[in-house]
Structures are given as C-alpha cells and as structure tokens.
Design a protein around this motif. Sequence first.
Motif, PDB file in Angstrom:
ATOM      1  N   ILE A 287       0.834  -1.200   0.000  1.00  0.00           N
ATOM      2  CA  ILE A 287       0.000   0.000   0.000  1.00  0.00           C
ATOM      3  C   ILE A 287       0.867   1.248   0.000  1.00  0.00           C
ATOM      4  CG2 ILE A 287      -1.642   1.352   1.352  1.00  0.00           C
ATOM      5  CD1 ILE A 287      -3.002  -0.948   0.029  1.00  0.00           C
ATOM      6  N   PHE A 288       1.902   1.256   0.845  1.00  0.00           N
ATOM      7  CA  PHE A 288       2.771   2.428   0.932  1.00  0.00           C
ATOM      8  C   PHE A 288       3.649   2.557  -0.314  1.00  0.00           C
ATOM      9  CE2 PHE A 288       2.020   1.010   5.362  1.00  0.00           C
ATOM     10  CZ  PHE A 288       1.225   2.077   5.747  1.00  0.00           C
ATOM     11  N   GLU A 289       4.066   1.427  -0.864  1.00  0.00           N
ATOM     12  CA  GLU A 289       4.818   1.472  -2.121  1.00  0.00           C
ATOM     13  C   GLU A 289       3.966   2.061  -3.239  1.00  0.00           C
ATOM     14  OE1 GLU A 289       7.418  -2.582  -1.123  1.00  0.00           O
ATOM     15  OE2 GLU A 289       5.846  -2.601  -2.658  1.00  0.00           O
ATOM     16  N   LYS A 290       2.696   1.631  -3.296  1.00  0.00           N
ATOM     17  CA  LYS A 290       1.789   2.154  -4.318  1.00  0.00           C
ATOM     18  C   LYS A 290       1.558   3.649  -4.127  1.00  0.00           C
ATOM     19  CE  LYS A 290       0.153  -1.250  -7.000  1.00  0.00           C
ATOM     20  NZ  LYS A 290       0.156  -1.180  -8.490  1.00  0.00           N
ATOM     21  N   ALA A 291       1.340   4.057  -2.876  1.00  0.00           N
ATOM     22  CA  ALA A 291       1.107   5.477  -2.599  1.00  0.00           C
ATOM     23  C   ALA A 291       2.333   6.305  -2.965  1.00  0.00           C
ATOM     24  CB  ALA A 291       0.756   5.668  -1.130  1.00  0.00           C
ATOM     25  N   TYR A 292       3.512   5.813  -2.599  1.00  0.00           N
ATOM     26  CA  TYR A 292       4.762   6.511  -2.926  1.00  0.00           C
ATOM     27  C   TYR A 292       4.908   6.645  -4.440  1.00  0.00           C
ATOM     28  CZ  TYR A 292       9.851   7.320  -3.088  1.00  0.00           C
ATOM     29  OH  TYR A 292      11.105   7.836  -3.323  1.00  0.00           O
ATOM     30  N   GLY A 293       4.671   5.549  -5.146  1.00  0.00           N
ATOM     31  CA  GLY A 293       4.772   5.587  -6.603  1.00  0.00           C
ATOM     32  C   GLY A 293       3.758   6.526  -7.224  1.00  0.00           C
ATOM     33  N   PRO A 366       9.832  -6.357   3.665  1.00  0.00           N
ATOM     34  CA  PRO A 366      10.643  -5.147   3.865  1.00  0.00           C
ATOM     35  C   PRO A 366      10.124  -3.972   3.056  1.00  0.00           C
ATOM     36  CG  PRO A 366      11.800  -6.700   2.448  1.00  0.00           C
ATOM     37  CD  PRO A 366      10.579  -7.408   2.941  1.00  0.00           C
ATOM     38  N   THR A 367      10.254  -2.783   3.608  1.00  0.00           N
ATOM     39  CA  THR A 367       9.901  -1.549   2.919  1.00  0.00           C
ATOM     40  C   THR A 367      11.187  -0.775   2.647  1.00  0.00           C
ATOM     41  OG1 THR A 367       7.799  -1.449   4.113  1.00  0.00           O
ATOM     42  CG2 THR A 367       8.519   0.567   3.017  1.00  0.00           C
ATOM     43  N   ALA A 368      11.336  -0.267   1.440  1.00  0.00           N
ATOM     44  CA  ALA A 368      12.559   0.448   1.059  1.00  0.00           C
ATOM     45  C   ALA A 368      12.778   1.653   1.973  1.00  0.00           C
ATOM     46  CB  ALA A 368      12.475   0.892  -0.393  1.00  0.00           C
ATOM     47  N   LEU A 369      14.033   1.892   2.345  1.00  0.00           N
ATOM     48  CA  LEU A 369      14.376   2.985   3.254  1.00  0.00           C
ATOM     49  C   LEU A 369      13.911   4.324   2.703  1.00  0.00           C
ATOM     50  CD1 LEU A 369      15.785   3.996   5.804  1.00  0.00           C
ATOM     51  CD2 LEU A 369      17.940   4.035   4.514  1.00  0.00           C
ATOM     52  N   ALA A 487      15.434 -10.587  -1.805  1.00  0.00           N
ATOM     53  CA  ALA A 487      14.568  -9.500  -1.328  1.00  0.00           C
ATOM     54  C   ALA A 487      15.285  -8.162  -1.402  1.00  0.00           C
ATOM     55  CB  ALA A 487      14.106  -9.782   0.097  1.00  0.00           C
ATOM     56  N   ASN A 488      16.590  -8.137  -1.091  1.00  0.00           N
ATOM     57  CA  ASN A 488      17.345  -6.880  -1.172  1.00  0.00           C
ATOM     58  C   ASN A 488      17.405  -6.374  -2.607  1.00  0.00           C
ATOM     59  OD1 ASN A 488      17.880  -6.831   1.544  1.00  0.00           O
ATOM     60  ND2 ASN A 488      19.911  -7.730   1.374  1.00  0.00           N
ATOM     61  N   ILE A 489      17.625  -7.289  -3.545  1.00  0.00           N
ATOM     62  CA  ILE A 489      17.712  -6.919  -4.955  1.00  0.00           C
ATOM     63  C   ILE A 489      16.366  -6.396  -5.438  1.00  0.00           C
ATOM     64  CG2 ILE A 489      18.164  -7.817  -7.276  1.00  0.00           C
ATOM     65  CD1 ILE A 489      19.924  -9.989  -5.879  1.00  0.00           C
ATOM     66  N   GLU A 490      15.316  -7.117  -5.111  1.00  0.00           N
ATOM     67  CA  GLU A 490      13.974  -6.741  -5.557  1.00  0.00           C
ATOM     68  C   GLU A 490      13.541  -5.407  -4.966  1.00  0.00           C
ATOM     69  OE1 GLU A 490      12.931 -11.485  -5.851  1.00  0.00           O
ATOM     70  OE2 GLU A 490      12.177 -10.290  -4.179  1.00  0.00           O
ATOM     71  N   LYS A 491      13.832  -5.196  -3.683  1.00  0.00           N
ATOM     72  CA  LYS A 491      13.462  -3.947  -3.022  1.00  0.00           C
ATOM     73  C   LYS A 491      14.187  -2.762  -3.647  1.00  0.00           C
ATOM     74  CE  LYS A 491      15.100  -3.305   1.090  1.00  0.00           C
ATOM     75  NZ  LYS A 491      15.364  -3.375   2.549  1.00  0.00           N
ATOM     76  N   SER A 495      11.616   0.044  -5.854  1.00  0.00           N
ATOM     77  CA  SER A 495      11.350   1.374  -5.307  1.00  0.00           C
ATOM     78  C   SER A 495      11.783   2.503  -6.238  1.00  0.00           C
ATOM     79  CB  SER A 495      12.067   1.532  -3.961  1.00  0.00           C
ATOM     80  OG  SER A 495      13.471   1.459  -4.132  1.00  0.00           O
ATOM     81  N   THR A 496      12.417   2.173  -7.387  1.00  0.00           N
ATOM     82  CA  THR A 496      12.975   3.227  -8.236  1.00  0.00           C
ATOM     83  C   THR A 496      11.972   3.849  -9.186  1.00  0.00           C
ATOM     84  OG1 THR A 496      13.658   1.626  -9.920  1.00  0.00           O
ATOM     85  CG2 THR A 496      15.258   2.163  -8.193  1.00  0.00           C
ATOM     86  N   ASP A 497      10.839   3.163  -9.441  1.00  0.00           N
ATOM     87  CA  ASP A 497       9.927   3.681 -10.457  1.00  0.00           C
ATOM     88  C   ASP A 497       8.512   3.182 -10.191  1.00  0.00           C
ATOM     89  OD1 ASP A 497       8.514   4.127 -13.024  1.00  0.00           O
ATOM     90  OD2 ASP A 497      10.505   4.609 -13.773  1.00  0.00           O
ATOM     91  N   PRO A 498       7.519   4.089 -10.204  1.00  0.00           N
ATOM     92  CA  PRO A 498       6.130   3.672  -9.957  1.00  0.00           C
ATOM     93  C   PRO A 498       5.574   2.748 -11.034  1.00  0.00           C
ATOM     94  CG  PRO A 498       6.229   5.975 -10.639  1.00  0.00           C
ATOM     95  CD  PRO A 498       7.632   5.544 -10.360  1.00  0.00           C
ATOM     96  N   LEU A 499       6.254   2.655 -12.172  1.00  0.00           N
ATOM     97  CA  LEU A 499       5.777   1.743 -13.220  1.00  0.00           C
ATOM     98  C   LEU A 499       6.032   0.280 -12.867  1.00  0.00           C
ATOM     99  CD1 LEU A 499       6.952   3.580 -16.472  1.00  0.00           C
ATOM    100  CD2 LEU A 499       4.666   3.538 -15.479  1.00  0.00           C
TER     101      LEU A 499
END
Length: 643
Positions: A287-293, A366-369, A487-491, A495-499
């Motif tokens: 949810i927070f990733e989506k909102a951030y994006g 995990p949530t990106a820093l 997980a570290n690689i994926e995170k 987090s770099t692009d909302p797409l």
Amino acid sequence: MLTTGPNLPVVHLSREAKTVGDMFRKRARASADYPAFHTKRDGAWVATSWREFFEQASAVARGLVALGLEPGDRVGILGPTLAPWAIQDMAAQLAGLVSFGIYPMQSPDQIRYLLAHSDARVVFVANSEELEHVLEAAEGLEHLVAIVPWEHALYEQYADRDPRLRSIHDFEGAPLDDATLEARLRARKPEDLAVLVYTSGTTGPPKGAMISHRNILELLASEDTLELRQNDLSLNFLPMAHVAERLLGFYGRIDVGLTTAYASSISAVLPELLEVRPTLFGSVPRIFEKAYGKIHSEIERKPAAVQRLFRWAKAVGIERVRRRLANQSVPLRLELQHRVADRLVFRKIRGVFGGRVRIFITGAAPTALEILEFFWAAGMPIYEVYGMTEATVMTHCNREGAVRLGTVGRPMREIECRLADDGEILIRGPWVFVGYFKDESATSRTVVDGWLHTGDIGEIDGDGYLKITDRKKHLIITAGGKNLAPANIEKAIKSTDPLISQVHAHGDRRPFVSAIIAPSPIETLEWGRDHGLVDAAVVEAHTRELLANPTARSEALNADMARVIAHPEFRQRLQAAVARGNRELARVEQVRKFVILDRDFSQEQGELTPTMKVKRKTLEEKFCELLAQVYDDAHPDVGLEPR
C-alpha cells in the motif's frame, strides 16, 4: 466525525482475562456504551456499541451451542473483512470453540482442504460466489454439521441445495443465557487452543498454526507496544484470516477498547479514508509502495516549478527526520524550512489518508528505506514491526522513542532473540505457538529446544535492532558460490519507479542475477495515455475495472497493456530504473538482464498468496523456460552492464 471511545488512559483487559472470550465479555462491561465499530449503511456511518456487539455475538454463540458443538470444536469463517466476521468470531470464542478464517476467493479444492484438515463443524459464508464453492467443497464431509450464509436471503436462495444449510436467523434470537455462557467460559483454560491460523502456503499445503489463549493474552499484555489511546480510530480492511489483522488488530482493539470502521470494500478504502479520518492505519508495505509511486508519478506530470518545490520539500523533510531519529538537534533554519514545506506539500499528502493518522504500522515484507524516510518526512510515521504466525504476530517493533528506519526494531521485553550460525533468526518467548495441528513432525522441526526457527535470515546491530534480509529458503547461491538475498535486490529495483509493481530476482546456480519485472497496470496505462498510446477515456475505464478487481484481465485491457509495454521508450524507462536500483547493490547482486511481463503477478494465476506474498517456487516453475532464455546471449530482451 465518527464517535470513538473516551480520551482516557488505556486499560489492557488482557492482563486480567483468562481467555479471549473472557476478555471480550470484560470489554463489553467496561465500555458498554462506547462504539466498538462503525459500518456504512445507505451512505451513512452507523455505530454499534460494545454492549450491542456482545449481545449480537452472544446470540450467535447460543445458536452454535444449540447445534451441539462441544468446547474445542472448530468453526470456520469465510468472507470479507466486515462486522459479521467479527461477530461470528467472538460468538465462537464465547461458546468455547476454536475459530479459524478462510481467505476469500479460494478454489473449492483449497476450501475443502481447510474444512477437512480442521474437522470443522460449522462454516459461516459471506456471499453467493463463496457459498457455491463451499457447497462443492463440503460434499462428503460428515463432520460438518452446518453451513451458515451471512444473510437470510442467501439461505432462502440455496436452502434446497444441502440439508446442512442453516439460516442466520437461527442464530439471532436471545443471547446465550448467563449460566450457559459462564459454563462455556469456565470450560476453557489459558493453555487451551483459541484459534487456528492457516499459513498462506507459499511452499505447499497450508499448515494450521495452533495459537492458545495464553499466547494471545501474553502478547496483548506486553508493555513493549505502540502507544495507543482509547479515542483512537482505525479503518479495518485487511483480511481477517491473516494473523496480523485478526490477533493484533481485532483482538488488540478488544483489549484496549479502540473503535474501528469497516471499509465497505477494498475499492472503497481510499474514499472512505477521507470520511473516517482514522488515527491508526495498518497495512502491508505494498500500500505504501503504491502510494509513494502514485505521488511521484503525479509530480512528474506537474510543471517544472512544482517539481522543484516537491524535491526541495522532500530534501528538507528527510534531513529533519534523520536528525530527529538520531536524537540530534534540528537547526532553527531547517525547522522553519520544514514548516513551509509542510504547509505547501506535506499537508496535502497527509490528506490522502484523512489527515489525522498519527501511527502507521506495517510488516510482512521489507519496505525500502527511501519510502520510509519520505513518509516520515511528510509527518506520516510508519513503524515497521516483525513477527510471524508461529510467534503470534509480533516479536519485534519500532516504537515511539526507539525507531531505526530500515530495521524491524528491537525484541519486545518478553522475547529472546538470537541468530543461528547461518544467520537464521531464532525466537523464544511466551507467545511462541503451540504447534501445527495434526503435524507433530513439522512442529518438531520448527521449534527446537524451545527456540522457534523462523526461516528468516537477519542481522542484529550493536543496539539490538533487527534487520531482515530474506527468507532462508529464498537465498540465491550463484555459480560463483556467492549467497545473495533476492529480497534486497527486488526492493532496490522496485522502489525506483512507480511503473514497477513486482520484481522477481533469479540467479541460483547461474553466472549472474537476472529478473522478471511485472509492471503496475494503472501506472503503465497512464504512461501510455501520456505518450499517446491509449485514449484517456479508455484508461479511465480500465482504471475503474482494476480498482474494482485488481486481477481483472479483459481482452481490451490485455491488448492495451501489451501495446504500452512493447513501446521502446517504456522499455528504456524500465532499463533506467533497473540501472538506478543497481547502484544501490553490490556488484555481484546487480541485475544484468531482465524481462518484462505484459501483466502484474496475480493471486488468480497462483503467483501471489492471499496476503500478496510472491510464491517464488511457482514463479520459478512457471517461467523456467523464459528465465533459461535470459542466459542465452542471443536473447533479445533488455540487458544491462553492472556499474
């Protein structure tokens, strides 16, 4: 504004209760006239008091007792997160039974497994689609004595399909009489089983985690939790079949007397946030990733001056929050800049969540820093916590005055935590679960000498803060012998692009890391609209379709998604996103080649669990040929040289 409980110090009834049902009865007496929950009826929010909640649950409990159910019998509940779920759950607890949840949208085979494995005596069912599945699943299950639709009209529609169907009206008469209620509650002890929670089954059939009344009450009674208030208000929408929403959210509200509002549906969460204006908000990181994006993609479409203002406000806010969390002084100049940034930028962002949330809670992944820092900078503190079903939800948490972003906090004072030689997190404490139902072998492998082997790999810093790196079984061992945490690689990339919606990193026994990227459907379509590939009206229609059903896949939607994803500029954009993510990774972790799917991962395709966790084994099997082709030098998809 929705009414809540009094502005009084919190009293944890878990500290004096013997069982969950006993705690509920005590809450109904202590907070009788205060609202337990709000539901939306005919466009208006209607409150139900704790006394009314108790009476409704007690009436259903009477019906369960009348069916002949004995203390300890199992009762299943299948439906969305709405008030009936809570009423039926508490009815089972008052009747001395063991309740368990079934996630919505499961297949008949999946439902049958749970009903059969649990020896369920009764199952409550929300709607016609789920009832069709239950009726198919229940064939030949002799231990199941009643199938109860939530609505009487649904019972009337299906009454002739199965003699075990019962009307909810049979459970809505007088509450359980005092003598029977007292006898039922006395029959249950703290060490008795309270609930079964079935794991989401990422690697095989779900296992039924047995959680006792003592497990639950010990957790809720801990002093090492977030600071709650009796006049707090939450918005309830996460699945009740999940351990977090059920035990920490729902039972936690009973413990301290908090009020909640039940979102009408998942698609109504965002508009109803503005109506409810909660003070507490718990959700999965997605949810927070989506909102951030979404916030950043909206800013991309604004004039250059607005983009500069946003970047300035973000930088000011992050610098300030870093100082505050490190217990450093904040210079007056920076504080004044933040006030301006808050008035011009951050206040609007908080408004999306209703403007009153003082505590956000997240876990499970995990949530990106950079996402955490951004929301903290905006005055939206997200507290990461850690736990698992087998540890009764939570063993570690960040809390006021003890926050370290990028970690899941310190262990709660009742919990012991250490790392095994291979980095696996081991937990010991009073709310480690009883074991797996009907599976002593799995229990003995999971709890060894009193220590719960979590299966998670982590690191503990000098101040005792725990950082989760990945699941032990997910580690990638490259052809060169390097152990990598996907997980570290994926995170880093996600987090770099909302797409980007999801990333699946691959590289076990391979010479380098590759990835599958699943695009975010709505954001991808909006990009296509902005680049003249899809009409605005079509994008709006697809967006409505996806908000109503995130797994919607009409032919028109498929065609439009494919057209956008095939565009060279879209692929270049994702290539740049992966390159940015790679800069945050060690050289051996960097993604060298990746492929882009024409859709997001989905639960319907078997790629996600009901709690939105990626089924890595399923992805590896389903896309094995595609992943193999990535390592072919002639493969035409996108490649990157590591930096």
